[in-house]
Design a protein around this motif. Structure first.
Motif, PDB file in Angstrom:
ATOM      1  N   LEU A 118       0.876  -1.258   0.037  1.00 41.89           N
ATOM      2  CA  LEU A 118       0.018  -0.017   0.099  1.00 41.89           C
ATOM      3  C   LEU A 118       0.809   1.208  -0.159  1.00 41.89           C
ATOM      4  CD1 LEU A 118      -3.157  -0.787   2.535  1.00 41.89           C
ATOM      5  CD2 LEU A 118      -2.968  -0.808  -0.249  1.00 41.89           C
ATOM      6  N   SER A 119       1.863   1.304   0.644  1.00 43.43           N
ATOM      7  CA  SER A 119       2.754   2.260   0.830  1.00 43.43           C
ATOM      8  C   SER A 119       3.437   2.651  -0.276  1.00 43.43           C
ATOM      9  CB  SER A 119       3.940   2.394   1.999  1.00 43.43           C
ATOM     10  OG  SER A 119       3.125   1.897   3.289  1.00 43.43           O
ATOM     11  N   ALA A 120       3.464   1.529  -1.243  1.00 38.53           N
ATOM     12  CA  ALA A 120       4.216   1.935  -2.680  1.00 38.53           C
ATOM     13  C   ALA A 120       3.623   2.699  -3.734  1.00 38.53           C
ATOM     14  CB  ALA A 120       4.874   0.738  -3.099  1.00 38.53           C
ATOM     15  N   LEU A 121       2.139   2.642  -3.344  1.00 37.88           N
ATOM     16  CA  LEU A 121       1.344   2.980  -4.290  1.00 37.88           C
ATOM     17  C   LEU A 121       1.485   4.470  -4.742  1.00 37.88           C
ATOM     18  CD1 LEU A 121      -1.942   0.836  -3.869  1.00 37.88           C
ATOM     19  CD2 LEU A 121      -0.043   0.514  -5.484  1.00 37.88           C
ATOM     20  N   VAL A 143      -7.880  -4.607   6.067  1.00 34.43           N
ATOM     21  CA  VAL A 143      -7.766  -4.239   7.420  1.00 34.43           C
ATOM     22  C   VAL A 143      -7.174  -2.607   7.253  1.00 34.43           C
ATOM     23  CG1 VAL A 143      -7.370  -4.447   9.759  1.00 34.43           C
ATOM     24  CG2 VAL A 143      -7.505  -6.637   8.261  1.00 34.43           C
ATOM     25  N   LEU A 144      -5.962  -2.652   6.689  1.00 33.65           N
ATOM     26  CA  LEU A 144      -5.239  -1.419   6.621  1.00 33.65           C
ATOM     27  C   LEU A 144      -5.981  -0.366   5.957  1.00 33.65           C
ATOM     28  CD1 LEU A 144      -1.386  -3.045   5.933  1.00 33.65           C
ATOM     29  CD2 LEU A 144      -2.335  -2.128   8.076  1.00 33.65           C
ATOM     30  N   LEU A 145      -6.385  -0.731   5.055  1.00 31.73           N
ATOM     31  CA  LEU A 145      -7.345   0.172   4.192  1.00 31.73           C
ATOM     32  C   LEU A 145      -8.597   0.892   4.975  1.00 31.73           C
ATOM     33  CD1 LEU A 145      -7.754  -1.122   0.790  1.00 31.73           C
ATOM     34  CD2 LEU A 145      -6.491   0.961   1.217  1.00 31.73           C
ATOM     35  N   LYS A 146      -9.131   0.112   6.091  1.00 33.89           N
ATOM     36  CA  LYS A 146     -10.067   0.805   6.884  1.00 33.89           C
ATOM     37  C   LYS A 146      -9.455   1.412   8.213  1.00 33.89           C
ATOM     38  CE  LYS A 146     -13.739  -0.393   4.990  1.00 33.89           C
ATOM     39  NZ  LYS A 146     -13.698  -1.489   4.103  1.00 33.89           N
ATOM     40  N   ASP A 147      -7.993   1.169   8.287  1.00 31.97           N
ATOM     41  CA  ASP A 147      -7.366   1.660   9.449  1.00 31.97           C
ATOM     42  C   ASP A 147      -6.566   2.910   9.339  1.00 31.97           C
ATOM     43  OD1 ASP A 147      -6.628   1.565  12.344  1.00 31.97           O
ATOM     44  OD2 ASP A 147      -4.859   0.821  11.496  1.00 31.97           O
ATOM     45  N   ARG A 148      -5.253   2.563   9.229  1.00 32.16           N
ATOM     46  CA  ARG A 148      -4.358   3.942   9.047  1.00 32.16           C
ATOM     47  C   ARG A 148      -4.249   4.308   7.715  1.00 32.16           C
ATOM     48  NH1 ARG A 148       1.690   3.122  10.703  1.00 32.16           N
ATOM     49  NH2 ARG A 148       0.381   2.653  12.835  1.00 32.16           N
ATOM     50  N   PHE A 149      -4.456   3.771   6.615  1.00 37.60           N
ATOM     51  CA  PHE A 149      -4.454   4.103   5.529  1.00 37.60           C
ATOM     52  C   PHE A 149      -5.834   5.044   5.029  1.00 37.60           C
ATOM     53  CE2 PHE A 149      -0.998   1.076   5.402  1.00 37.60           C
ATOM     54  CZ  PHE A 149      -0.233   1.794   4.362  1.00 37.60           C
ATOM     55  N   HIS A 150      -6.718   4.636   5.932  1.00 39.33           N
ATOM     56  CA  HIS A 150      -7.980   5.426   5.633  1.00 39.33           C
ATOM     57  C   HIS A 150      -7.858   6.935   5.695  1.00 39.33           C
ATOM     58  CE1 HIS A 150     -12.091   5.131   4.983  1.00 39.33           C
ATOM     59  NE2 HIS A 150     -12.664   5.940   5.847  1.00 39.33           N
ATOM     60  N   ASP A 151      -7.095   7.210   6.549  1.00 40.87           N
ATOM     61  CA  ASP A 151      -7.066   9.010   6.611  1.00 40.87           C
ATOM     62  C   ASP A 151      -6.674   9.569   5.522  1.00 40.87           C
ATOM     63  OD1 ASP A 151      -8.132   8.289   9.079  1.00 40.87           O
ATOM     64  OD2 ASP A 151      -6.028   8.184  10.114  1.00 40.87           O
TER      65      ASP A 151
END
Ligand code: ADP
Ligand code: GLC
Length: 481
Positions: A118-121, A143-151
């Motif tokens: 995700l961080s690479a995108l 899960v990450l998309l609903k959590d820290r990456f959601h912001d």
């Protein structure tokens, strides 16, 4: 243009341990290119053959804080058959002779991978509408998309799909360890989220948080709602039944085509197999040191040698089977007890059994092309690709009626002139043996009928055409939500 990113742990032609790689590598080619930009992202394992790694080009790199260290994340790219493939490089994690091996290390490796993916995108500049994850190795992404990456603005509207290729493998360890590797707060470690039976469970997280869930056949989608096939998650499957659907796998019809296959002795097709297919059998008998008798009923097995594949049924009746006028050709690697079992019977019946305990793409094609029947008595089988390859090569599958085997092999019915293979229902060695003997009987005594089964098998279409459309519909629907 809808942008889709497949994130997985393997993809052909780069790295393969099983059917997952076939699916991830072949499906993206089959979408409508006018409307869909589908790309693939996998790890850059050190064990990827040089013929591929030499062709990858450097895109960029960055450092990511993970488990108290700043870690290198390299991004490489290779456009293969029109599909852009990205590779996440980190030599600390992606070393070794095989992509997986040690559960504990693998958990950390794929938690790192999911986060790095995700961080690479934003670094690559590719903003997918849908991230399509496969199995437990990328199950942390929803899960990450609903959590820290959601912001972040970049990720906020990104949807996720998770495809279950095998519910048996879930990425499980104690909660403390999973919490450490995922870097997620306590909030996620409750029985309605990543906790299952007091352990941390990555696949469960993916299933709970993904916007849509698919699995690789209709029957398996139903089976996993029941305790026998549900691997402890059947309750969750029932709870998420509205978001779960089965989409049957296809195979790459260019890669697997008896008319153009360069691995096999003699090319053939659905019109001339009666005359030509047999040349492959002769060549294989010669190569493997079996009796060179083209009339012998030759049964093939190409498989990971694990409990899933029903090999204990074979072990139970192999002596009986070897009293028949048959040959058995096995190609596979896996659990030592099955490897040794086949080695033993090859020693005991040298004219009849050939045990090839190794991995070889070329040999697998030769077996699909040469044998008369293909045996796959799985205990469970989410989809199964080997039976589809067999159908394509006019090699009649004999299967247990479970998962994708049930959905893709139509049992022979001598009264109605129907069917593309043979099947049995209970997980019972003698039930399997009677199916094999039924097939044997048709082969030896009713050759015209046998050839008609092959006609029907080769006429079936298990390319990706229909199933790719179903994925397209799913993406459309998700993006429209
Ligand atoms: P699974 O993914 O559960 O192993 P599938 O039937 O979906 O089962 O896919 C297995 C794939 O791996 C097929 O492409 C099959 O030909 C291939 N395969 C399995 N074992 C070997 C082997 N020893 N050598 C070459 N190919 C193999
Ligand atoms: C898994 C399953 C197999 C399926 C493959 C690809 O390895 O065991 O049944 O065909 O994934 O989806």
């Amino acid at each position: 243009m809808e942008k889709i990113l497949f994130v997985a742990s393997e993809a052909v032609p780069f790295i393969k341990t099983g059917g997952l790689a076939d699916v991830v590598g072949s499906l993206p080619k089959c979408f409508d290119k006018e409307y869909f930009d589908v790309r693939i992202l996998i790890p850059k394992y050190l064990c990827i053959k040089e013929e591929w790694s030499n062709q990858m080009t450097y895109v960029d790199h960055f450092y990511m804080d993970y488990l108290g260290k700043s870690r290198y994340v390299g991004i490489l790219q290779y456009v293969y058959e029109g599909i852009t493939c990205y590779f996440i490089d980190n030599e600390e994690y992606f070393t070794g002779a095989k992509p997986y091996g040690d559960w504990y290390k693998d958990l950390e490796k794929f938690c790192f991978f999911s986060r790095a993916a995700l961080s690479a995108l934003p670094v690559i500049g590719f903003q997918p509408d849908v991230v399509h994850c496969h199995d437990w190795q990328s199950a942390l992404i929803p899960v990450l998309l609903k959590d820290r990456f959601h912001d972040g603005e970049f990720f906020r509207n990104m949807k996720s799909v998770i495809t279950i290729h095998n519910l048996k493998f879930q990425g499980v360890w104690d909660v403390k360890t999973i919490q450490k590797f995922t870097c997620l707060p306590d909030y996620y470690f409750t029985p309605d989220k990543l906790e299952a039976y007091k352990d941390g469970n990555l696949l469960k997280g993916g299933i709970v948080f993904a916007d849509a869930i698919t699995t690789v056949s209709d029957t398996y989608a139903e089976e996993i709602k029941m305790p026998f096939y549900g691997e402890g998650l059947d309750g969750l499957m029932r709870a998420r039944a509205d978001s779960l659907r089965g989409i049957v796998n296809g195979i790459d019809y260019e890669e697997f085509d008896p008319e153009t296959d360069t691995y096999i002795e003699q090319a053939y097709n659905s019109k001339n197999f009666r005359k030509e297919k047999i040349r492959n059998k002769r060549a294989l008998q010669k190569e493997l040191g079996l009796n060179q008798d083209e009339k012998k009923f030759m049964i093939g097995i190409v498989s990971r040698l694990t409990d899933q594949k029903g090999l204990d049924l074979i072990q139970f009746v192999i002596d009986e089977l070897c009293q028949d006028d048959i040959q058995l050709v096995v190609l596979g690697t896996g659990e030592e007890r099955y490897e040794n079992m086949f080695r033993h019977y090859a020693w005991k019946y040298p004219d009849k059994v050939s045990a090839n305990i190794y991995y070889s793409e070329a040999m697998s094609h030769k077996i699909y092309a040469s044998c008369d029947a293909f045996l796959m008595p799985s205990l469970f089988e989410p989809c199964g690709l080997s039976q589809l390859m067999s159908l394509r090569y006019g090699t009649v599958p004999i299967v247990r009626e479970t998962g994708g085997l049930k959905d893709t092999v139509e049992p022979y019915n001598e009264f109605e002139n129907k069917g593309t293979g043979f099947s049995f229902s209970n997980y019972n060695a003698h039930e399997m043996l009677s199916s094999v003997r039924y097939a044997e009987g048709i082969y030896y005594d009713k050759k015209r009928e046998w050839n008609k089964i092959i006609d029907r098998a080769m006429a079936k279409d298990y390319s990706w055409k229909t199933s790719a459309m179903k994925y397209q519909e799913l993406y459309d629907w998700l993006i429209g939500c």
